[in-house]
Design a protein around this motif. Sequence first.
Motif, PDB file in Angstrom:
ATOM      1  N   VAL A 193       5.513  12.402   2.836  1.00  0.00           N
ATOM      2  CA  VAL A 193       6.779  11.705   2.608  1.00  0.00           C
ATOM      3  C   VAL A 193       6.667  10.749   1.418  1.00  0.00           C
ATOM      4  O   VAL A 193       7.567  10.676   0.572  1.00  0.00           O
ATOM      5  CB  VAL A 193       7.217  10.937   3.871  1.00  0.00           C
ATOM      6  N   VAL A 194       5.569  10.009   1.352  1.00  0.00           N
ATOM      7  CA  VAL A 194       5.380   9.074   0.239  1.00  0.00           C
ATOM      8  C   VAL A 194       5.356   9.819  -1.094  1.00  0.00           C
ATOM      9  O   VAL A 194       6.026   9.426  -2.059  1.00  0.00           O
ATOM     10  CB  VAL A 194       4.079   8.264   0.419  1.00  0.00           C
ATOM     11  N   PHE A 195       4.613  10.912  -1.154  1.00  0.00           N
ATOM     12  CA  PHE A 195       4.505  11.646  -2.415  1.00  0.00           C
ATOM     13  C   PHE A 195       5.820  12.338  -2.782  1.00  0.00           C
ATOM     14  O   PHE A 195       6.168  12.402  -3.962  1.00  0.00           O
ATOM     15  CB  PHE A 195       3.364  12.664  -2.340  1.00  0.00           C
ATOM     16  N   LEU A 200      16.218  -1.821  -3.031  1.00  0.00           N
ATOM     17  CA  LEU A 200      15.349  -2.889  -2.546  1.00  0.00           C
ATOM     18  C   LEU A 200      14.069  -2.965  -3.378  1.00  0.00           C
ATOM     19  O   LEU A 200      13.605  -4.059  -3.740  1.00  0.00           O
ATOM     20  CB  LEU A 200      15.004  -2.657  -1.075  1.00  0.00           C
ATOM     21  N   GLY A 201      13.507  -1.799  -3.691  1.00  0.00           N
ATOM     22  CA  GLY A 201      12.314  -1.768  -4.519  1.00  0.00           C
ATOM     23  C   GLY A 201      12.566  -2.340  -5.904  1.00  0.00           C
ATOM     24  O   GLY A 201      11.762  -3.117  -6.435  1.00  0.00           O
ATOM     25  N   ASP A 202      13.686  -1.953  -6.504  1.00  0.00           N
ATOM     26  CA  ASP A 202      14.041  -2.485  -7.823  1.00  0.00           C
ATOM     27  C   ASP A 202      14.316  -3.990  -7.756  1.00  0.00           C
ATOM     28  O   ASP A 202      13.964  -4.733  -8.680  1.00  0.00           O
ATOM     29  CB  ASP A 202      15.272  -1.765  -8.370  1.00  0.00           C
ATOM     30  N   LEU A 203      14.947  -4.427  -6.684  1.00  0.00           N
ATOM     31  CA  LEU A 203      15.223  -5.851  -6.518  1.00  0.00           C
ATOM     32  C   LEU A 203      13.931  -6.662  -6.532  1.00  0.00           C
ATOM     33  O   LEU A 203      13.842  -7.714  -7.176  1.00  0.00           O
ATOM     34  CB  LEU A 203      15.984  -6.091  -5.210  1.00  0.00           C
ATOM     35  N   MET A 204      12.921  -6.170  -5.825  1.00  0.00           N
ATOM     36  CA  MET A 204      11.664  -6.908  -5.730  1.00  0.00           C
ATOM     37  C   MET A 204      10.819  -6.783  -6.998  1.00  0.00           C
ATOM     38  O   MET A 204      10.141  -7.737  -7.392  1.00  0.00           O
ATOM     39  CB  MET A 204      10.867  -6.420  -4.524  1.00  0.00           C
ATOM     40  N   TYR A 264       2.498  -5.027  -7.440  1.00  0.00           N
ATOM     41  CA  TYR A 264       2.427  -5.835  -6.223  1.00  0.00           C
ATOM     42  C   TYR A 264       3.433  -5.369  -5.180  1.00  0.00           C
ATOM     43  O   TYR A 264       3.143  -5.368  -3.977  1.00  0.00           O
ATOM     44  CB  TYR A 264       2.640  -7.312  -6.559  1.00  0.00           C
ATOM     45  N   THR A 265       4.611  -4.962  -5.639  1.00  0.00           N
ATOM     46  CA  THR A 265       5.615  -4.442  -4.703  1.00  0.00           C
ATOM     47  C   THR A 265       5.117  -3.153  -4.065  1.00  0.00           C
ATOM     48  O   THR A 265       5.238  -2.960  -2.848  1.00  0.00           O
ATOM     49  CB  THR A 265       6.952  -4.189  -5.420  1.00  0.00           C
ATOM     50  N   SER A 266       4.539  -2.261  -4.868  1.00  0.00           N
ATOM     51  CA  SER A 266       4.022  -0.992  -4.347  1.00  0.00           C
ATOM     52  C   SER A 266       2.900  -1.226  -3.350  1.00  0.00           C
ATOM     53  O   SER A 266       2.849  -0.601  -2.279  1.00  0.00           O
ATOM     54  CB  SER A 266       3.526  -0.110  -5.493  1.00  0.00           C
ATOM     55  N   LEU A 267       1.965  -2.134  -3.691  1.00  0.00           N
ATOM     56  CA  LEU A 267       0.851  -2.417  -2.796  1.00  0.00           C
ATOM     57  C   LEU A 267       1.316  -3.053  -1.493  1.00  0.00           C
ATOM     58  O   LEU A 267       0.770  -2.771  -0.414  1.00  0.00           O
ATOM     59  CB  LEU A 267      -0.160  -3.333  -3.493  1.00  0.00           C
ATOM     60  N   PHE A 268       2.335  -3.901  -1.573  1.00  0.00           N
ATOM     61  CA  PHE A 268       2.875  -4.540  -0.377  1.00  0.00           C
ATOM     62  C   PHE A 268       3.420  -3.498   0.592  1.00  0.00           C
ATOM     63  O   PHE A 268       3.078  -3.490   1.788  1.00  0.00           O
ATOM     64  CB  PHE A 268       3.976  -5.527  -0.769  1.00  0.00           C
ATOM     65  N   LEU A 284      11.456   2.503  10.149  1.00  0.00           N
ATOM     66  CA  LEU A 284      10.755   1.459   9.409  1.00  0.00           C
ATOM     67  C   LEU A 284       9.858   2.049   8.321  1.00  0.00           C
ATOM     68  O   LEU A 284       9.913   1.646   7.156  1.00  0.00           O
ATOM     69  CB  LEU A 284       9.913   0.608  10.365  1.00  0.00           C
ATOM     70  N   ILE A 285       9.037   3.014   8.705  1.00  0.00           N
ATOM     71  CA  ILE A 285       8.122   3.584   7.726  1.00  0.00           C
ATOM     72  C   ILE A 285       8.856   4.438   6.699  1.00  0.00           C
ATOM     73  O   ILE A 285       8.448   4.511   5.532  1.00  0.00           O
ATOM     74  CB  ILE A 285       7.006   4.398   8.431  1.00  0.00           C
ATOM     75  N   LYS A 286       9.958   5.045   7.100  1.00  0.00           N
ATOM     76  CA  LYS A 286      10.746   5.819   6.148  1.00  0.00           C
ATOM     77  C   LYS A 286      11.311   4.900   5.068  1.00  0.00           C
ATOM     78  O   LYS A 286      11.284   5.212   3.872  1.00  0.00           O
ATOM     79  CB  LYS A 286      11.873   6.550   6.881  1.00  0.00           C
ATOM     80  N   LEU A 287      11.821   3.735   5.470  1.00  0.00           N
ATOM     81  CA  LEU A 287      12.346   2.772   4.505  1.00  0.00           C
ATOM     82  C   LEU A 287      11.230   2.271   3.598  1.00  0.00           C
ATOM     83  O   LEU A 287      11.422   2.136   2.382  1.00  0.00           O
ATOM     84  CB  LEU A 287      13.002   1.602   5.238  1.00  0.00           C
ATOM     85  N   MET A 288      10.054   2.007   4.181  1.00  0.00           N
ATOM     86  CA  MET A 288       8.919   1.566   3.368  1.00  0.00           C
ATOM     87  C   MET A 288       8.532   2.641   2.346  1.00  0.00           C
ATOM     88  O   MET A 288       8.243   2.349   1.193  1.00  0.00           O
ATOM     89  CB  MET A 288       7.711   1.263   4.260  1.00  0.00           C
ATOM     90  N   ALA A 289       8.523   3.894   2.793  1.00  0.00           N
ATOM     91  CA  ALA A 289       8.095   4.998   1.929  1.00  0.00           C
ATOM     92  C   ALA A 289       9.052   5.203   0.756  1.00  0.00           C
ATOM     93  O   ALA A 289       8.613   5.409  -0.381  1.00  0.00           O
ATOM     94  CB  ALA A 289       7.987   6.288   2.744  1.00  0.00           C
ATOM     95  N   VAL A 290      10.352   5.144   1.032  1.00  0.00           N
ATOM     96  CA  VAL A 290      11.308   5.377  -0.053  1.00  0.00           C
ATOM     97  C   VAL A 290      11.325   4.208  -1.022  1.00  0.00           C
ATOM     98  O   VAL A 290      11.559   4.381  -2.223  1.00  0.00           O
ATOM     99  CB  VAL A 290      12.728   5.643   0.495  1.00  0.00           C
ATOM    100  N   THR A 291      11.070   2.999  -0.512  1.00  0.00           N
ATOM    101  CA  THR A 291      11.002   1.836  -1.394  1.00  0.00           C
ATOM    102  C   THR A 291       9.783   1.925  -2.302  1.00  0.00           C
ATOM    103  O   THR A 291       9.860   1.699  -3.511  1.00  0.00           O
ATOM    104  CB  THR A 291      10.943   0.539  -0.573  1.00  0.00           C
ATOM    105  N   MET A 292       8.646   2.302  -1.711  1.00  0.00           N
ATOM    106  CA  MET A 292       7.435   2.451  -2.497  1.00  0.00           C
ATOM    107  C   MET A 292       7.558   3.592  -3.508  1.00  0.00           C
ATOM    108  O   MET A 292       7.021   3.523  -4.612  1.00  0.00           O
ATOM    109  CB  MET A 292       6.239   2.703  -1.576  1.00  0.00           C
TER     110      MET A 292
END
Length: 258
Positions: free
Chosen positions: A79-81, A209-213, A228-232, A22-30
């Motif tokens: 991971v995020v960076f 997914l990130g680009d979609l949003m 807003y997508t990044s903050l979410f 879950l967090i890996k998907l969030m990190a790559v999207t952000m």
Amino acid sequence: MNAQAQTELPSRVPKVTVDFWLIKLMAVTMGETAADYLAINLGVGLTATSIIMSAILLAAIGLQFAQRRYVPAVYWAAVVFISIVGTLVTDNLVDNFGVPLEVTTVAFTLLLLLTFAAWYAIERTLSIHTIYTARREAFYWLAILFTFALGTAAGDLIAETFSFGYLTTSVIFLAVIVAIAAAYYLLNVNAVAAFWLAYIFTRPMGASLGDLMSQPVDYGGLGFGTIYTSLFFLGLIIAIVIHMTLSQTTRDAGEAIR
């Protein structure tokens, strides 16, 4: 160091759990949306953003290497960076140097394979459950960097160059990940191979997914914007990291009592 001594050392990376994915998907999207926000929307520019974020990444990786065991906040910050920098590496090649996405996708695939080959040749394993030494962790983070750069290139190639769009591209990569999971659970596919394949394909799914949003409706997105997508997704990451940290603290306290 013998095998018995190694097994007594704490791992520097997390266990592969539902929280991990879950967090890996969030990190790559952000990573996708934050890179776009800093370089384009904030007006910093691609080159300056790349330099700044690379310096921050080096500091985050240095802090991660200084740990003797897995620390959720430190690890996932890295991971995020590295996700952001991986995106910027591909964006620089494509936008600043005019390298086609087809070429970057193939190039990063080869670099990732070479990294795995060197890692296995030296350490005789690619398992993340054996990240006990600095050398193994160096291979680990190098592989992750290439998976992120590759994922950005592959996601953009299918969504933009091949004109599948962000939603369809996300679904395509989700289907690939489901197929990998099915092969692991139903066909007993090698666990290490299944892990790395899933890890690789979550990146382009997250990028799409990130680009979609974040992208405007005229470009096939939902128009929420990069900030807003990044903050979410940052909020979701922080919430999961807090949960991981509290769970680890509770677990460690229980083990100390026993």
